[in-house]
Scaffold this active site. Structure first.
Site, PDB file in Angstrom:
ATOM      1  N   HIS A 212      -4.366 -10.010   2.289  1.00 18.31           N
ATOM      2  CA  HIS A 212      -4.802  -9.575   0.725  1.00 18.31           C
ATOM      3  C   HIS A 212      -6.389  -9.983   0.589  1.00 18.31           C
ATOM      4  O   HIS A 212      -6.647 -10.921   0.785  1.00 18.31           O
ATOM      5  CB  HIS A 212      -3.874 -10.277  -0.253  1.00 18.31           C
ATOM      6  CG  HIS A 212      -3.946  -9.773  -1.645  1.00 18.31           C
ATOM      7  ND1 HIS A 212      -3.528  -8.594  -2.200  1.00 18.31           N
ATOM      8  CD2 HIS A 212      -4.605 -10.615  -2.403  1.00 18.31           C
ATOM      9  CE1 HIS A 212      -3.779  -8.632  -3.294  1.00 18.31           C
ATOM     10  NE2 HIS A 212      -4.433  -9.700  -3.686  1.00 18.31           N
TER      11      HIS A 212
ATOM     12  N   SER B  46      -6.007  -6.218  -6.969  1.00 25.03           N
ATOM     13  CA  SER B  46      -4.773  -6.954  -7.236  1.00 25.03           C
ATOM     14  C   SER B  46      -4.253  -6.756  -8.525  1.00 25.03           C
ATOM     15  O   SER B  46      -3.828  -5.625  -8.891  1.00 25.03           O
ATOM     16  CB  SER B  46      -5.326  -8.426  -6.713  1.00 25.03           C
ATOM     17  OG  SER B  46      -4.151  -9.194  -6.567  1.00 25.03           O
TER      18      SER B  46
ATOM     19  N   ASP C 281      -0.974  -7.494   4.224  1.00 25.80           N
ATOM     20  CA  ASP C 281      -0.746  -8.116   2.822  1.00 25.80           C
ATOM     21  C   ASP C 281       0.623  -7.850   2.420  1.00 25.80           C
ATOM     22  O   ASP C 281       1.407  -6.674   2.618  1.00 25.80           O
ATOM     23  CB  ASP C 281      -1.625  -7.135   1.792  1.00 25.80           C
ATOM     24  CG  ASP C 281      -1.642  -7.564   0.212  1.00 25.80           C
ATOM     25  OD1 ASP C 281      -1.287  -8.418  -0.117  1.00 25.80           O
ATOM     26  OD2 ASP C 281      -2.420  -6.792  -0.541  1.00 25.80           O
TER      27      ASP C 281
END
Length: 302
Positions: free
Chosen positions: A264, A144, A234
């Site tokens: 995600h 991320s 995502d």
């Protein structure tokens, strides 16, 4: 870090969001992988100090090295939230893992976090005698926001002729913080990233810096081989795919894997939960292959 909060990020303080994200991660049930030893260190110089957590899989010498840069939307995540991920990589790859406890935003602003990552990378190379790793076999892994910083760190190391990195693993990365040129709330799909950029950056002029938004960097050549791991549902998938495409078009060996049916990975990746294992095992396989090739090269050169 997405879809973990019900209220708008703009209606909460960074500390409130940090608490929510960190609690959400730690509440995810997952087995804790076993490693041989764990040690905490603090490295520093006159301008900054960085906590590190060092994981050893066994007593062997000449182990490859993985630098782990955790995610958490820049404002959250820490050595504890990503402890399971570090342990998983350490045990499965049989590598020495260095997890970087960089300063969360907004207490720390760009480029502090990248400089802390660079400090850790250089420290590993300069202190190889302490743990006897093979620092010539080196990878950087980030998820991320950590994926963003992993990509940026590879650019920085290339530009500054720093230590050779063999592989960059970007897990659900956020390679683009340009947010249509503004960090002001617009009530659209980019507002979550705008909030994160607002915490991480000092002003909007930094949004197009290649170390902030690697996707818009003019030159992506001569970077480490890359594994880009995406999630089908995502919001960051499209930007991650575009970055992978640009790496490939720039002559960088690039492998893309997209785990179907999931959002995600966020906390599941940090905790190395069963939901994240498909993606994490792609990373493990790539790391094993890279380190095996480098080991063979070293044996031939002798």
């Amino acid at each position: 870090m997405q879809n973990v909060l019900t209220a708008s990020w703009w209606d909460m303080t960074p500390l409130e969001i940090r608490k929510k994200i960190n609690q959400r991660i730690m509440n995810i049930e997952a087995p804790t992988p076993s490693v041989w030893a764990v040690e905490n260190r603090i490295i520093g110089n006159d301008s900054r100090f960085t906590p590190l957590r060092i994981y050893l899989p066994n007593e062997k010498k000449n182990l490859p090295v993985i630098l782990l840069i955790h995610g958490g939307a820049w404002v959250a995540g820490n050595l504890d939230t990503h402890d399971n991920l570090a342990r998983y990589l350490c045990s499965q790859v049989e590598a020495l893992v260095i997890s970087v406890g960089y300063t969360n935003a907004p207490e720390g602003k760009f480029p502090l976090q990248l400089l802390q990552g660079l400090d850790a990378l250089i420290w590993v190379v300069n202190h190889a005698n302490e743990f006897s790793p093979d620092s010539s076999r080196l990878a950087v892994v980030g998820d991320s926001a950590g994926g963003n910083m992993t990509a940026a760190l590879c650019l920085m190391v290339r530009d500054q002729l720093g230590p050779k990195i063999d592989l960059q693993v970007l897990i659900n990365p956020a390679p683009d913080l340009t947010c249509n040129g503004t960090m002001i709330r617009q009530n659209d799909a980019l507002d979550m990233l705008r909030w994160q950029a607002f915490q991480y950056l000092s002003d909007s002029t930094e949004m197009n810096h290649p170390y902030v938004s690697p996707l818009v960097a003019k030159d992506l050549s001569n970077l480490p081989a890359a594994v880009v791991i995406l999630a089908e549902k995502d919001d960051l998938r499209e930007a991650g795919q575009k970055y992978a495409d640009r790496l490939y078009d720039s002559g960088v060996s690039t492998h893309v894997y997209c785990q179907q049916g999931i959002n995600h990975l966020a906390g599941d990746g940090a905790r190395a939960s069963l939901l994240a294992r498909d993606s994490l095992d792609v990373a493990v396989t790539a790391l094993q292959r890279t380190f095996s090739k480098d080991s063979n090269k070293n044996q031939v050169s002798r």
